[in-house]
Design a protein around this motif. Structure first.
Motif, PDB file in Angstrom:
ATOM      1  N   UNK A  42       0.842  -1.192   0.000  1.00 43.04           N
ATOM      2  CA  UNK A  42       0.000   0.000   0.000  1.00 43.04           C
ATOM      3  C   UNK A  42       0.879   1.245   0.000  1.00 43.04           C
ATOM      4  N   UNK A  43       0.376   2.320  -0.575  1.00 42.10           N
ATOM      5  CA  UNK A  43       1.029   3.624  -0.474  1.00 42.10           C
ATOM      6  C   UNK A  43      -0.048   4.673  -0.220  1.00 42.10           C
ATOM      7  N   UNK A  44       0.375   5.803   0.334  1.00 40.43           N
ATOM      8  CA  UNK A  44      -0.570   6.866   0.667  1.00 40.43           C
ATOM      9  C   UNK A  44       0.144   8.195   0.485  1.00 40.43           C
ATOM     10  N   UNK A  45      -0.408   9.080  -0.347  1.00 40.78           N
ATOM     11  CA  UNK A  45       0.228  10.358  -0.639  1.00 40.78           C
ATOM     12  C   UNK A  45      -0.490  11.479   0.101  1.00 40.78           C
ATOM     13  N   UNK A  46       0.285  12.260   0.845  1.00 41.57           N
ATOM     14  CA  UNK A  46      -0.277  13.347   1.658  1.00 41.57           C
ATOM     15  C   UNK A  46       0.659  14.543   1.575  1.00 41.57           C
ATOM     16  N   UNK A  47       0.136  15.684   1.115  1.00 42.59           N
ATOM     17  CA  UNK A  47       0.909  16.931   1.003  1.00 42.59           C
ATOM     18  C   UNK A  47       2.247  16.728   0.297  1.00 42.59           C
ATOM     19  N   UNK A  48       2.188  16.046  -0.834  1.00 40.63           N
ATOM     20  CA  UNK A  48       3.364  15.919  -1.663  1.00 40.63           C
ATOM     21  C   UNK A  48       4.323  14.806  -1.285  1.00 40.63           C
ATOM     22  N   UNK A  49       4.018  14.049  -0.251  1.00 41.62           N
ATOM     23  CA  UNK A  49       4.891  12.961   0.192  1.00 41.62           C
ATOM     24  C   UNK A  49       4.124  11.648   0.096  1.00 41.62           C
ATOM     25  N   UNK A  50       4.740  10.645  -0.529  1.00 48.43           N
ATOM     26  CA  UNK A  50       4.134   9.318  -0.612  1.00 48.43           C
ATOM     27  C   UNK A  50       4.705   8.440   0.487  1.00 48.43           C
ATOM     28  N   UNK A  51       3.825   7.923   1.320  1.00 54.75           N
ATOM     29  CA  UNK A  51       4.219   7.099   2.457  1.00 54.75           C
ATOM     30  C   UNK A  51       4.084   5.622   2.091  1.00 54.75           C
ATOM     31  N   UNK A  52       5.122   4.845   2.374  1.00 43.74           N
ATOM     32  CA  UNK A  52       5.048   3.394   2.290  1.00 43.74           C
ATOM     33  C   UNK A  52       4.991   2.869   3.715  1.00 43.74           C
ATOM     34  N   UNK A  53       3.916   2.211   4.091  1.00 39.11           N
ATOM     35  CA  UNK A  53       3.740   1.870   5.500  1.00 39.11           C
ATOM     36  C   UNK A  53       4.696   0.791   5.984  1.00 39.11           C
ATOM     37  N   UNK A  54       5.017   0.878   7.260  1.00 37.75           N
ATOM     38  CA  UNK A  54       5.755  -0.181   7.926  1.00 37.75           C
ATOM     39  C   UNK A  54       4.790  -1.312   8.263  1.00 37.75           C
ATOM     40  N   UNK A  55       5.300  -2.533   8.462  1.00 34.40           N
ATOM     41  CA  UNK A  55       4.400  -3.662   8.773  1.00 34.40           C
ATOM     42  C   UNK A  55       3.760  -3.516  10.147  1.00 34.40           C
ATOM     43  N   UNK A  56       2.561  -4.068  10.281  1.00 36.38           N
ATOM     44  CA  UNK A  56       1.807  -3.986  11.532  1.00 36.38           C
ATOM     45  C   UNK A  56       2.620  -4.520  12.711  1.00 36.38           C
ATOM     46  N   UNK A  57       2.451  -3.895  13.860  1.00 36.05           N
ATOM     47  CA  UNK A  57       3.021  -4.392  15.110  1.00 36.05           C
ATOM     48  C   UNK A  57       1.858  -4.710  16.049  1.00 36.05           C
ATOM     49  N   UNK A  58       2.073  -5.563  17.060  1.00 40.71           N
ATOM     50  CA  UNK A  58       0.944  -6.050  17.872  1.00 40.71           C
ATOM     51  C   UNK A  58       0.067  -4.969  18.488  1.00 40.71           C
ATOM     52  N   UNK A  59       0.640  -3.893  19.009  1.00 36.85           N
ATOM     53  CA  UNK A  59      -0.191  -2.880  19.662  1.00 36.85           C
ATOM     54  C   UNK A  59      -1.132  -2.213  18.664  1.00 36.85           C
ATOM     55  N   UNK A  60      -0.677  -2.015  17.420  1.00 35.11           N
ATOM     56  CA  UNK A  60      -1.542  -1.407  16.407  1.00 35.11           C
ATOM     57  C   UNK A  60      -2.622  -2.371  15.947  1.00 35.11           C
ATOM     58  N   UNK A  61      -2.277  -3.646  15.840  1.00 33.77           N
ATOM     59  CA  UNK A  61      -3.286  -4.647  15.497  1.00 33.77           C
ATOM     60  C   UNK A  61      -4.336  -4.747  16.593  1.00 33.77           C
ATOM     61  N   UNK A  62      -3.906  -4.595  17.835  1.00 32.93           N
ATOM     62  CA  UNK A  62      -4.843  -4.639  18.971  1.00 32.93           C
ATOM     63  C   UNK A  62      -5.872  -3.516  18.876  1.00 32.93           C
ATOM     64  N   UNK A  63      -5.406  -2.304  18.574  1.00 31.63           N
ATOM     65  CA  UNK A  63      -6.322  -1.164  18.454  1.00 31.63           C
ATOM     66  C   UNK A  63      -7.247  -1.353  17.254  1.00 31.63           C
ATOM     67  N   UNK A  64      -6.669  -1.764  16.132  1.00 30.57           N
ATOM     68  CA  UNK A  64      -7.464  -1.975  14.917  1.00 30.57           C
ATOM     69  C   UNK A  64      -8.552  -3.032  15.137  1.00 30.57           C
ATOM     70  N   UNK A  65      -8.190  -4.122  15.806  1.00 34.43           N
ATOM     71  CA  UNK A  65      -9.171  -5.184  16.052  1.00 34.43           C
ATOM     72  C   UNK A  65     -10.309  -4.698  16.947  1.00 34.43           C
ATOM     73  N   UNK A  66      -9.986  -3.840  17.917  1.00 36.23           N
ATOM     74  CA  UNK A  66     -11.031  -3.307  18.799  1.00 36.23           C
ATOM     75  C   UNK A  66     -11.996  -2.417  18.009  1.00 36.23           C
ATOM     76  N   UNK A  67     -11.461  -1.614  17.114  1.00 33.95           N
ATOM     77  CA  UNK A  67     -12.318  -0.762  16.283  1.00 33.95           C
ATOM     78  C   UNK A  67     -13.257  -1.621  15.439  1.00 33.95           C
TER      79      UNK A  67
END
Length: 244
Positions: free
Chosen positions: A102-127
């Motif tokens: 995945x990529x995401x462009x914001x204000x002239x910069x294209x971001x390539x995401x880092x792989x998920x880590x457990x704490x972020x997966x925990x928040x995402x799963x709760x949502x």
């Protein structure tokens, strides 16, 4: 916030006599998990948001500490944004995590995401458990104090799945979050629509649903009296765009 909040009536005991079953993709129509506060609907012309506390204080404290220890923010050129023809340092720390390719462009910069880590997966799963929505990308902003901020913008980048909601989760210091209608911005404003100011609490979730980002800009203004950090995570559903 109260003047814009539409409080939902309590459900009648015994099942609701012929009422339609709520759709799972509408978070405001879902019953909150046991012991959690109910959803609050925030409505104005073209603005459609739902808000509530997602994590209790102890769990929010734990997650905040994990984020502080485990999230690795961008450095170097990835800390600059292109605004009005000039490059500026981002007045906060920023990073993205997400699914591969995945990529995401914001204000002239294209971001390539880092792989998920457990704490972020925990928040995402709760949502997902609370709202029925799934997300494959998160943009994280860390504000060290009230001097760090983000200017008015809309989350309407072309990579986003059309009409998909954005889930904004906040940890740490409670900060003012301001919505401003597109017709009421700047010297050439065509209408006088009052901005809407929210305070996003520690452990809270704000669901920004269509068409909010069509008509309303949002910002996190400077607040010099705030001396402690805040971490905000905006979970998004991003398309995999065809490569040229």
């Amino acid at each position: 916030m109260d003047r814009y909040v539409v409080k939902r009536p309590a459900r009648e005991a015994g099942g609701g006599g012929g009422r339609k079953r709520p759709r799972p993709e509408d978070p405001a129509s879902r019953e909150p998990a046991s012991g959690n506060p109910p959803w609050q609907e925030i409505r104005a012309e073209g603005l459609n948001c739902d808000y509530r506390l997602l994590f209790g204080r102890a769990e929010a404290d734990e997650i905040f500490q994990q984020l502080e220890e485990e999230v690795e923010y961008f450095e170097g050129e990835m800390t600059k944004l292109h605004v009005f023809g000039k490059w500026h340092n981002i007045p906060r720390k920023q990073v993205s995590y997400g699914d591969p390719e995945l990529t995401y462009t914001y204000s002239g910069v294209t971001f390539s995401p880092k792989p998920w880590i457990p704490v972020l997966s925990r928040i995402r799963d709760r949502i997902t458990l609370d709202t029925g929505h799934t997300f494959n990308f998160v943009l994280i902003n860390r504000y060290k104090d009230g001097g760090d901020h983000i200017g008015e913008h809309r989350d309407d980048e072309r990579e986003l799945v059309p009409r998909s909601p954005i889930a904004s989760v906040s940890f740490g210091a409670c900060r003012d979050f301001v919505f401003r209608h597109c017709d009421s911005r700047g010297k050439n404003a065509t209408r006088h629509i009052k901005p809407i100011k929210l305070q996003l609490a520690h452990g809270s979730l704000l669901m920004m649903k269509y068409p909010t980002n069509v008509y309303w800009y949002h910002s996190l203004p400077i607040r010099k009296k705030v001396l402690t950090p805040r971490i905000n995570l905006t979970f998004r559903k991003v398309m995999t765009l065809a490569k040229k």
